[in-house]
Design an enzyme around this catalytic site. Structure first.
Site, PDB file in Angstrom:
ATOM      1  N   TYR A   1     -10.487   2.548   5.328  1.00  0.00           N
ATOM      2  CA  TYR A   1      -9.304   2.268   4.521  1.00  0.00           C
ATOM      3  C   TYR A   1      -9.666   1.264   3.425  1.00  0.00           C
ATOM      4  CZ  TYR A   1      -4.403   1.312   3.453  1.00  0.00           C
ATOM      5  OH  TYR A   1      -3.191   1.175   2.813  1.00  0.00           O
TER       6      TYR A   1
ATOM      7  N   SER B   1       0.790  -1.233   0.000  1.00  0.00           N
ATOM      8  CA  SER B   1       0.000   0.000   0.000  1.00  0.00           C
ATOM      9  C   SER B   1       0.820   1.279   0.000  1.00  0.00           C
ATOM     10  CB  SER B   1      -0.961   0.001   1.184  1.00  0.00           C
ATOM     11  OG  SER B   1      -2.027  -0.896   0.943  1.00  0.00           O
TER      12      SER B   1
ATOM     13  N   THR C   1       2.422   2.536   5.813  1.00  0.00           N
ATOM     14  CA  THR C   1       2.793   1.121   5.832  1.00  0.00           C
ATOM     15  C   THR C   1       2.402   0.474   4.507  1.00  0.00           C
ATOM     16  OG1 THR C   1       0.658   0.477   6.759  1.00  0.00           O
ATOM     17  CG2 THR C   1       2.428   0.970   8.320  1.00  0.00           C
ATOM     18  N   GLY C   2       2.976  -0.693   4.241  1.00  0.00           N
ATOM     19  CA  GLY C   2       2.620  -1.433   3.044  1.00  0.00           C
ATOM     20  C   GLY C   2       2.907  -2.917   3.225  1.00  0.00           C
TER      21      GLY C   2
END
Length: 391
Positions: free
Chosen positions: A178, A92, A344-345
């Protein structure tokens, strides 16, 4: 000791040796060693051991200069060492590039973030989705999209049908949910405003303007040797599966060297042309607040200095999997200097984190080829940047 435990112990030892060797090569390449280097190495190896992470690439920007720390291997099978050019899936964090593409299109006069989707996709005119703005798509405040598209959405026609029939759970601007579908549509609209497919808009327009020549949606054949193998929580080799809106929401593969350059451009350390600079700054305008977190265009920020627990709360599972009430900022908050900005991802086999503090001109990139929790990433980043800020 059982045979399997012995094998695991030997693998862990080899991994640490590879990590140390990689660090030693890095140290020789850098003329100046920071006192934080050994502490960073210790903390990184602790996380790698705890979560059985094969490879970890860390990049810092300190005093206007990048520093690279590479540990372990890009693939257990080949034992190829991680470098600052190793390609990782960033999940992400890809969304920050989608937002930047949209703000660049705005800076170029091709769209406005206050547009409704149907101004660019006329087939969506008249439905509930037409009541939101592109700002809502970039701030997760459109009205309650699910995290992922339904499984039955497999092509562009089905995607349009889904958005035509979508019914919100909340009024726009009231809840943060989200979601990949909304940011995915922002990417589609931004690329369409530029008369380009999304992948081409990113790989042939945005990335070159950012000087990111080792970043891709589809990794080309000549770069495949750099593409790390990811591992899921069960240590099974996996890579991300392509799907509808995957490129726009979580499809970027990049290196620590490219990603820290992006951070430095956001910090104003590395100069870019005026429209790109405006686009980067526009992604850091704050539109909504939830507790201590301010929601920018994909980026999330916190007043600095920030406590570790505040970051952990703002990046907790409830912020990903639940809808949370937000307060609109009117007028929106201009880009701030005394803030911790982060994203974050994750994909099935990779984990990433990016954070930077404009006031201190500090930034960090963490890239791993293993699915592991968000909390240890944030703890490591907060520890390192806090120590650097004190020096």
């Amino acid at each position: 000791m059982t045979r399997m435990r012995l094998i695991h112990k030997r693998y862990a030892t080899l991994l640490l040796l590879a990590s140390s060797a990689s660090f030693g090569n890095l140290a020789m390449a850098n003329a100046e060693r920071s006192p934080i280097d050994s502490r960073l190495q210790e903390a990184a190896q602790q996380v790698m051991q705890q979560y059985n992470i094969p490879g970890l690439a860390i990049a810092l920007t300190v005093d206007g200069k990048p520093r690279f720390y590479n540990y372990g291997v890009a693939s257990k099978e080949t034992q190829q060492a991680v470098t600052s050019d190793t390609l990782f899936e960033i999940g992400s964090i890809s969304k920050t590039f989608t937002a930047t593409l949209a703000t660049y299109a705005q800076a170029s006069g091709q769209l406005s973030l206050t547009d409704s989707p149907s101004q660019h996709l006329p087939q969506l005119r008249g439905g509930a989705f037409d009541q939101v703005t592109l700002i809502n798509l970039a701030t997760h405040t459109a009205g309650g999209f699910p995290l992922q598209l339904p499984d039955e959405v497999q092509n562009r026609a089905q995607l349009m049908d889904y958005f035509k029939g979508w019914q919100p759970k909340y009024a726009p601007d009231t809840y943060r949910s989200y979601a990949n579908p909304s940011i995915g549509m922002l990417g589609m609209i931004a690329a369409k405003s530029m008369n380009l497919p999304y992948e081409e808009a990113l790989e042939h327009r945005l990335f070159p303007m950012l000087g990111m020549f080792n970043s891709f949606i589809t990794v080309p054949a000549n770069k495949l040797p750099l593409y790390a193998q990811g591992y899921n929580k069960q240590d099974v080799p996996v890579r991300v599966n392509p799907g509808v809106l995957a490129a726009e929401a979580y499809g970027v593969k990049t290196s620590s060297s490219d990603l820290i350059r992006f951070v430095e451009e956001n910090l104003g350390i590395t100069p870019v042309e005026e429209k790109i600079n405006r686009a980067l700054m526009d992604t850091r305008v704050g539109y909504f607040t939830h507790g201590a977190m301010t929601q920018d265009l994909i980026w999330e920020q916190y007043a600095y200095p920030v406590q570790l627990n505040t970051l952990l709360d703002g990046n907790a599972n409830k912020m990903i999997y639940e809808s949370n009430a937000v307060t609109p900022l009117n007028p929106p908050l201009a880009p701030q200097q005394a803030v911790w900005v982060n994203k974050t991802g994750s994909t099935g086999g990779f984990s990433a984190y990016v954070a930077f503090v404009p006031e201190k001109k500090l930034g960090i990139v963490l890239l791993a080829n293993k699915s592991y929790p968000i909390e240890p990433r944030i703890r490591l980043a907060h520890q390192i940047l806090s120590e650097l800020a004190e020096n």
